[in-house]
Design a protein around this motif. Structure first.
Motif, PDB file in Angstrom:
ATOM      1  N   LEU A   1       1.571   6.758  -6.785  1.00 57.41           N
ATOM      2  CA  LEU A   1       0.229   7.944  -7.244  1.00 57.41           C
ATOM      3  C   LEU A   1       1.026   9.110  -7.234  1.00 57.41           C
ATOM      4  N   ALA A   2       0.963   9.395  -5.985  1.00 57.27           N
ATOM      5  CA  ALA A   2       1.841  10.902  -5.320  1.00 57.27           C
ATOM      6  C   ALA A   2       2.520  11.469  -6.888  1.00 57.27           C
ATOM      7  N   SER A   3       3.835  10.462  -6.875  1.00 57.69           N
ATOM      8  CA  SER A   3       4.430  11.220  -7.681  1.00 57.69           C
ATOM      9  C   SER A   3       3.960  11.108  -8.921  1.00 57.69           C
ATOM     10  N   ALA A   4       3.428  10.434  -9.405  1.00 49.91           N
ATOM     11  CA  ALA A   4       2.533  10.310 -10.653  1.00 49.91           C
ATOM     12  C   ALA A   4       1.613  12.090 -11.086  1.00 49.91           C
TER      13      ALA A   4
ATOM     14  N   ARG B   1       1.081  -0.866   0.112  1.00 50.72           N
ATOM     15  CA  ARG B   1      -0.255   0.070  -0.114  1.00 50.72           C
ATOM     16  C   ARG B   1       0.595   1.467   0.459  1.00 50.72           C
ATOM     17  N   GLY B   2       1.752   1.392   0.522  1.00 52.23           N
ATOM     18  CA  GLY B   2       3.047   2.577   0.605  1.00 52.23           C
ATOM     19  C   GLY B   2       3.447   2.416  -0.551  1.00 52.23           C
ATOM     20  N   VAL B   3       4.034   1.629  -1.515  1.00 50.19           N
ATOM     21  CA  VAL B   3       4.694   1.882  -2.525  1.00 50.19           C
ATOM     22  C   VAL B   3       3.664   2.409  -3.555  1.00 50.19           C
ATOM     23  N   ALA B   4       2.128   1.634  -3.501  1.00 49.62           N
ATOM     24  CA  ALA B   4       1.422   1.951  -4.497  1.00 49.62           C
ATOM     25  C   ALA B   4       1.115   3.869  -4.632  1.00 49.62           C
ATOM     26  N   TRP B   5       0.909   4.450  -3.128  1.00 49.60           N
ATOM     27  CA  TRP B   5       1.296   5.353  -2.754  1.00 49.60           C
ATOM     28  C   TRP B   5       1.528   6.732  -2.919  1.00 49.60           C
ATOM     29  N   ASP B   6       3.319   5.765  -2.923  1.00 56.14           N
ATOM     30  CA  ASP B   6       4.526   6.993  -3.912  1.00 56.14           C
ATOM     31  C   ASP B   6       4.190   7.094  -4.818  1.00 56.14           C
TER      32      ASP B   6
END
Length: 47
Positions: A18-21, A11-16
């Motif tokens: 998304l934030a980067s995109a 979940r943390g990787v996915a959030w990172d």
């Protein structure tokens, strides 16, 4: 099944990602002149 730790990591990787995109899209929009004021102007013009 996933452990809680593995889920939290994923979940943390996915959030990172998304934030980067989102940051990259905001930079592209700004470079194209799509600032908040311009977006508001475009959204207000419903003709």
């Amino acid at each position: 099944m996933l452990s809680v730790e593995h889920y939290e990591r994923l979940r943390g990787v996915a959030w990172d990602q998304l934030a980067s995109a989102m940051d990259a899209m905001a930079e592209d929009a700004e470079a194209s002149g799509l600032m908040d004021a311009k977006l508001a102007e475009l959204l207000a013009d419903e003709s």
